[in-house]
Write a protein that holds these residues in place. Structure first.
Motif, short mmCIF file in Angstrom:
data_model
loop_
_atom_site.label_atom_id
_atom_site.label_comp_id
_atom_site.label_asym_id
_atom_site.label_seq_id
_atom_site.Cartn_x
_atom_site.Cartn_y
_atom_site.Cartn_z
N GLU A 149 3.15 7.36 -5.53
CA GLU A 149 1.96 6.91 -6.24
C GLU A 149 2.05 7.23 -7.72
O GLU A 149 1.59 8.27 -8.17
CB GLU A 149 0.69 7.49 -5.62
N HIS A 150 2.67 6.33 -8.46
CA HIS A 150 2.73 6.42 -9.91
C HIS A 150 2.66 5.01 -10.46
O HIS A 150 2.75 4.03 -9.72
CB HIS A 150 3.97 7.18 -10.38
N GLY A 187 0.04 -0.89 -6.45
CA GLY A 187 -0.11 -2.31 -6.12
C GLY A 187 1.04 -2.89 -5.32
O GLY A 187 0.90 -3.95 -4.72
N LYS A 188 2.18 -2.21 -5.29
CA LYS A 188 3.31 -2.68 -4.47
C LYS A 188 3.04 -2.30 -3.02
O LYS A 188 2.17 -1.50 -2.70
CB LYS A 188 4.62 -2.06 -4.94
N MET A 189 3.85 -2.85 -2.12
CA MET A 189 3.72 -2.58 -0.69
C MET A 189 4.76 -1.56 -0.25
O MET A 189 5.91 -1.62 -0.68
CB MET A 189 3.88 -3.87 0.11
N ILE A 190 4.33 -0.63 0.59
CA ILE A 190 5.25 0.34 1.19
C ILE A 190 5.26 0.09 2.69
O ILE A 190 4.22 -0.12 3.31
CB ILE A 190 4.83 1.80 0.87
N ILE A 235 0.26 0.45 -2.00
CA ILE A 235 0.27 1.76 -2.65
C ILE A 235 -0.89 1.86 -3.63
O ILE A 235 -1.09 0.97 -4.47
CB ILE A 235 1.61 2.00 -3.38
N GLY A 236 -1.65 2.95 -3.49
CA GLY A 236 -2.75 3.21 -4.40
C GLY A 236 -4.06 2.58 -3.99
O GLY A 236 -5.04 2.68 -4.72
N TYR A 237 -4.11 1.93 -2.85
CA TYR A 237 -5.32 1.29 -2.35
C TYR A 237 -5.56 1.71 -0.92
O TYR A 237 -4.63 2.01 -0.19
CB TYR A 237 -5.20 -0.23 -2.41
N SER A 254 -7.50 -8.04 2.37
CA SER A 254 -8.88 -8.28 2.75
C SER A 254 -9.01 -9.75 3.04
O SER A 254 -8.31 -10.58 2.47
CB SER A 254 -9.85 -7.84 1.65
N PHE A 255 -9.90 -10.07 3.93
CA PHE A 255 -10.10 -11.45 4.31
C PHE A 255 -11.46 -11.89 3.80
O PHE A 255 -12.39 -11.09 3.74
CB PHE A 255 -10.00 -11.61 5.83
#
Length: 91
Positions: A28-29, A34-37, A73-75, A80-81
């Motif tokens: 988390e930096h 916003g990327k996916m892990i 990441i970070g959310y 969301s739908f």
């Protein structure tokens, strides 16, 4: 030995546990927000990319029976739908 069946909830719980107990501090930096892990819920191995698809494919190549969980990441929510905001009413 791998369990024969884990529920979706169990896979998510285990992956989130790995994330909270070490992965979060590493990933988390600014560059990753916003990327996916994608996390292997059994081993904790993970990868990061823009959509999560490439990482999931790479993890599945290494271990075809891997139980994977992907999140943003970070959310708190990856996707969301559609719907109506909670403070609005539908007419």
């Amino acid at each position: 030995m791998q369990s024969l069946f884990w529920s979706v909830e169990e896979v998510a719980r285990r992956a989130k546990e790995f994330y909270e107990n070490g992965i979060r501090q590493q990933v988390e930096h600014g560059d990753n927000i916003g990327k996916m892990i994608t996390i292997d819920a059994e081993t904790g191995e993970y990868g990061i990319d823009k959509t999560g698809i490439e990482t999931a494919m790479n993890l599945k190549q290494k271990k075809p029976m891997a139980r994977l969980f992907t999140m943003r990441i970070g959310y708190d929510v990856a996707f969301s739908f559609g719907g109506v905001p909670l403070n609005r009413t539908v007419k």
